[in-house]
Write an enzyme that holds these catalytic residues in place. Structure first.
Site, mmCIF file in Angstrom:
data_model
loop_
_atom_site.group_PDB
_atom_site.id
_atom_site.type_symbol
_atom_site.label_atom_id
_atom_site.label_comp_id
_atom_site.label_asym_id
_atom_site.label_seq_id
_atom_site.Cartn_x
_atom_site.Cartn_y
_atom_site.Cartn_z
ATOM 1 N N ARG A 47 9.784 -5.105 -15.364
ATOM 2 C CA ARG A 47 10.695 -6.071 -15.974
ATOM 3 C C ARG A 47 10.091 -7.489 -15.985
ATOM 4 N NH1 ARG A 47 16.503 -6.563 -16.359
ATOM 5 N NH2 ARG A 47 16.944 -4.511 -15.554
ATOM 6 N N LYS A 149 7.957 9.987 -4.731
ATOM 7 C CA LYS A 149 9.041 10.418 -3.867
ATOM 8 C C LYS A 149 9.997 9.250 -3.645
ATOM 9 C CE LYS A 149 8.763 10.388 0.591
ATOM 10 N NZ LYS A 149 8.679 9.386 1.664
ATOM 11 N N ASP A 178 3.304 14.226 -3.492
ATOM 12 C CA ASP A 178 3.496 14.191 -2.052
ATOM 13 C C ASP A 178 2.135 13.764 -1.538
ATOM 14 O OD1 ASP A 178 3.348 14.880 0.700
ATOM 15 O OD2 ASP A 178 5.146 16.073 0.438
ATOM 16 N N HIS A 179 2.022 12.517 -1.115
ATOM 17 C CA HIS A 179 0.662 11.994 -0.904
ATOM 18 C C HIS A 179 -0.065 12.713 0.234
ATOM 19 C CE1 HIS A 179 2.411 9.418 2.252
ATOM 20 N NE2 HIS A 179 1.194 9.262 2.707
ATOM 21 N N LYS A 183 -4.526 14.211 0.998
ATOM 22 C CA LYS A 183 -5.406 13.906 2.141
ATOM 23 C C LYS A 183 -6.444 15.022 2.287
ATOM 24 C CE LYS A 183 -1.748 11.473 4.699
ATOM 25 N NZ LYS A 183 -2.115 10.125 5.059
ATOM 26 N N GLU A 217 4.348 7.653 14.033
ATOM 27 C CA GLU A 217 3.933 6.331 13.551
ATOM 28 C C GLU A 217 4.282 5.310 14.619
ATOM 29 O OE1 GLU A 217 4.429 5.617 9.068
ATOM 30 O OE2 GLU A 217 6.150 6.812 9.661
ATOM 31 N N HIS A 241 6.508 15.808 3.531
ATOM 32 C CA HIS A 241 5.158 15.869 4.112
ATOM 33 C C HIS A 241 5.010 16.977 5.167
ATOM 34 C CE1 HIS A 241 4.967 12.206 1.982
ATOM 35 N NE2 HIS A 241 5.376 11.394 2.935
ATOM 36 N N LYS A 341 9.313 7.057 14.004
ATOM 37 C CA LYS A 341 8.768 5.699 13.927
ATOM 38 C C LYS A 341 8.859 5.073 15.313
ATOM 39 C CE LYS A 341 9.214 4.953 9.088
ATOM 40 N NZ LYS A 341 7.899 4.920 8.449
HETATM 41 C C1 BG6 Z 1 5.779 7.760 3.355
HETATM 42 C C2 BG6 Z 1 7.033 7.375 4.077
HETATM 43 O O1 BG6 Z 1 6.020 8.814 2.469
HETATM 44 O O2 BG6 Z 1 4.795 8.158 4.309
HETATM 45 C C3 BG6 Z 1 6.763 6.258 5.065
HETATM 46 O O3 BG6 Z 1 8.003 6.941 3.140
HETATM 47 C C4 BG6 Z 1 5.636 6.646 5.996
HETATM 48 O O4 BG6 Z 1 7.929 5.940 5.819
HETATM 49 C C5 BG6 Z 1 4.429 7.141 5.216
HETATM 50 O O5 BG6 Z 1 5.287 5.493 6.750
HETATM 51 C C6 BG6 Z 1 3.385 7.716 6.148
HETATM 52 O O6 BG6 Z 1 2.233 7.993 5.426
HETATM 53 P P1 BG6 Z 1 0.807 8.070 6.148
HETATM 54 O O7 BG6 Z 1 -0.120 8.487 5.075
HETATM 55 O O8 BG6 Z 1 0.533 6.702 6.694
HETATM 56 O O9 BG6 Z 1 0.957 9.070 7.249
#
Ligand code: BG6
Length: 502
Positions: A47, A149, A178-179, A183, A217, A241, A341
């Protein structure tokens, strides 16, 4: 090598954090490694009013996530920008004019990837407008859409979103990110299992006692309190994940490395997850929230004091689940997953605990004699195998030792970022590392009874845990077996003994 055709990557949500932090740096790495097609452009869309030059400055020249010292080497010249109000049809016409101009200038075919890096509430509107304005028509070139996501908020909304998307795109055009699947170490789970003959014969209920998967984390919710408070650890990490990791570690061998076969096996696995009853949720799922605490001398706020978080929030920042897989291979083997977390360190790993030998002839065991295989996803990426050896000297004393492999020994360069691999795969039309619609729904199906029980049963506890600790203590009681506890990992894969740097 697969062919990457000429194309334009159109990023919706281009003024957002993900574009500057992950997407543009990933495209830059592909450019640096000569993996982009010769005729290629990125068009940022959002935007905010910006010119091409202002966009180039924001996401390339002044972007702190791109290397400062290096020249960007013509990279910023492949970036363009088009302001757009997602609901305004005329703006999509302006986008078309922009795309056509770039195509002419750079001799690019009408192959577009639409990357929806926007709030989920806009997925439907944007896809609808792309169809209405025929920008997504495949008459003169392919069109693909990448969906960030979260994919749905629960089973119902995920189904709804799938249905909507299918009105506008074929399943083969939809790339759900889904990142974790991008990896290297996650992809290596398949290689470890299926490229070696020594693991697979043991990979079943006869030899494996239990499996743990941890994704910890050390950070809190940072600046994302608003988003996180309507999500929580179960939706944010486990539904996607961690369940993806479960699928890769537990699925049957695919017939070949193709999107269809791999995703068929994963979906089958999701469908075999044993549904949790209300009692299972009560007894086998532990949720918690971090409380204010002092970490290395600094006071860190508790979850309910974070910006954007409701003072009475019942959103979990920690979740641990014990569950089973109802199939031939895994009957009776407990699986444990946990994510949180503000835990002591950032680590993701899969821990396979093998059963002890049937009959122990050595009675002076130093260590517990368990064979454990650890697949470390991050950091200090590698694999660790624990087994017993004879202690030199008199008698037959057995001691557990480590055999380890570190990715840093394999390659001198850093492992590629997940987004790099995923973007390239989408550019090449390979959906293997993306989540398929039916698999996403099957994963939500497993999570649904937990969400339902938490909503409906006020007697289910929300435990507090001091920030910087390993989560609520009752999570330890989930693990079955005498002397069995979670592995408490350190930053360094092999330092799980007395010295543990976090
Ligand atoms: C994301 C979550 O999908 O993955 C975050 O929304 C999280 O909350 C992150 O911190 C963790 O990704 P990675 O690659 O750092 O383990």
């Amino acid at each position: 090598m697969k062919k990457t055709e000429s194309q334009i990557l159109v990023i919706f949500g281009a003024s957002g954090d993900l574009t500057a932090r992950k997407l543009i740096p990933a495209v830059y790495q592909l450019h640096k490694n000569n993996l982009l097609p010769k005729n290629f452009a990125v068009v940022g869309v959002s935007r905010t009013k910006m010119t091409d030059d202002e966009f180039r400055d924001k996401v390339a020249i002044s972007n702190e996530h791109l290397p400062r010292e290096e020249k960007l080497d013509g990279f910023h010249e492949m970036l363009y920008y088009q302001p757009l109000n997602t609901k305004d049809a005329a703006d999509y016409e302006n986008l078309r004019t922009k795309l056509e101009g770039i195509q002419k200038e750079k001799d690019i075919s009408s192959n577009y990837i639409f990357y929806l890096s926007t709030p989920p509430s806009l997925f439907d509107t944007i896809s609808h407008c792309l169809k209405e304005t025929k920008l997504s028509s495949q008459d003169n070139g392919w069109k693909r859409v990448i969906i960030e996501k979260p994919f749905g908020y629960d089973l119902e909304t995920a189904k709804e979103l799938n249905q909507r998307l299918h009105q506008y795109f074929e399943e083969s055009q939809i790339y759900r990110i889904d990142h974790y699947l991008g990896k290297e170490t996650v992809q290596n789970v398949l290689v470890t299992r299926f490229a070696n003959s020594i693991f697979e014969p043991l990979w079943n209920r006869n030899y494996i006692d239990h499996i743990e998967i941890t994704s910890a984390e050390s950070v809190g919710v940072e600046k994302r309190g608003g988003y996180y408070d309507s999500s929580g650890a179960l939706r944010d990490m486990i539904q996607n994940h961690l369940l993806q990791l479960v699928a890769l570690i537990a699925m049957e061998p695919p017939t070949s490395v193709s999107a269809k076969y791999i995703r068929d096996e994963k979906t089958k696995l999701f469908r075999s997850l044993k549904p949790l009853s209300p009692d299972d949720v009560k007894n086998n799922v532990i949720r918690g929230q971090y409380l204010t605490s002092k970490i290395k001398g600094d006071v860190v706020p508790g979850y309910r004091e974070e910006e954007g978080v409701d003072k009475n929030s019942m959103t979990e920042t920690y979740c641990a689940i014990k569950f089973y897989i109802d199939n031939w291979r895994w009957q009776g083997v407990p699986f444990y997953v946990r994510s949180g977390k503000r835990l002591p360190t950032r680590v993701t790993e899969i821990v396979i605990h093998f059963k002890p030998v049937h009959y122990q002839i050595f009675d002076q065991n130093q260590g517990n004699g368990d064979n454990v295989l650890i697949l470390r996803i991050q950091p200090n990426e590698g694999i660790l195998l624990k087994f017993g050896v004879k202690v030199p000297g008199e008698g037959f004393k057995v001691k557990d030792v480590n055999m380890d492999f570190h990715y840093s020994e394999l390659t001198s360069t850093d492992l590629p970022e997940a987004y790099e691999r995923l973007l390239l795969d989408c550019m090449q039309g390979d959906g293997t590392l993306f989540a398929r619609g039916d698999a996403v729904e099957a994963a939500w199906e497993f999570v649904e009874p937990i969400l339902k029980a938490w909503k409906e049963d006020p007697t289910i506890k929300m435990y507090g845990y001091p920030a910087g600790t390993w989560g609520p203590e009752p999570a330890d009681d989930l693990i079955e077996g005498e002397n069995e506890i979670w592995r408490y990992p350190c930053k360094n894969l092999t330092n799980d003994g007395n010295f543990c740097e976090l």
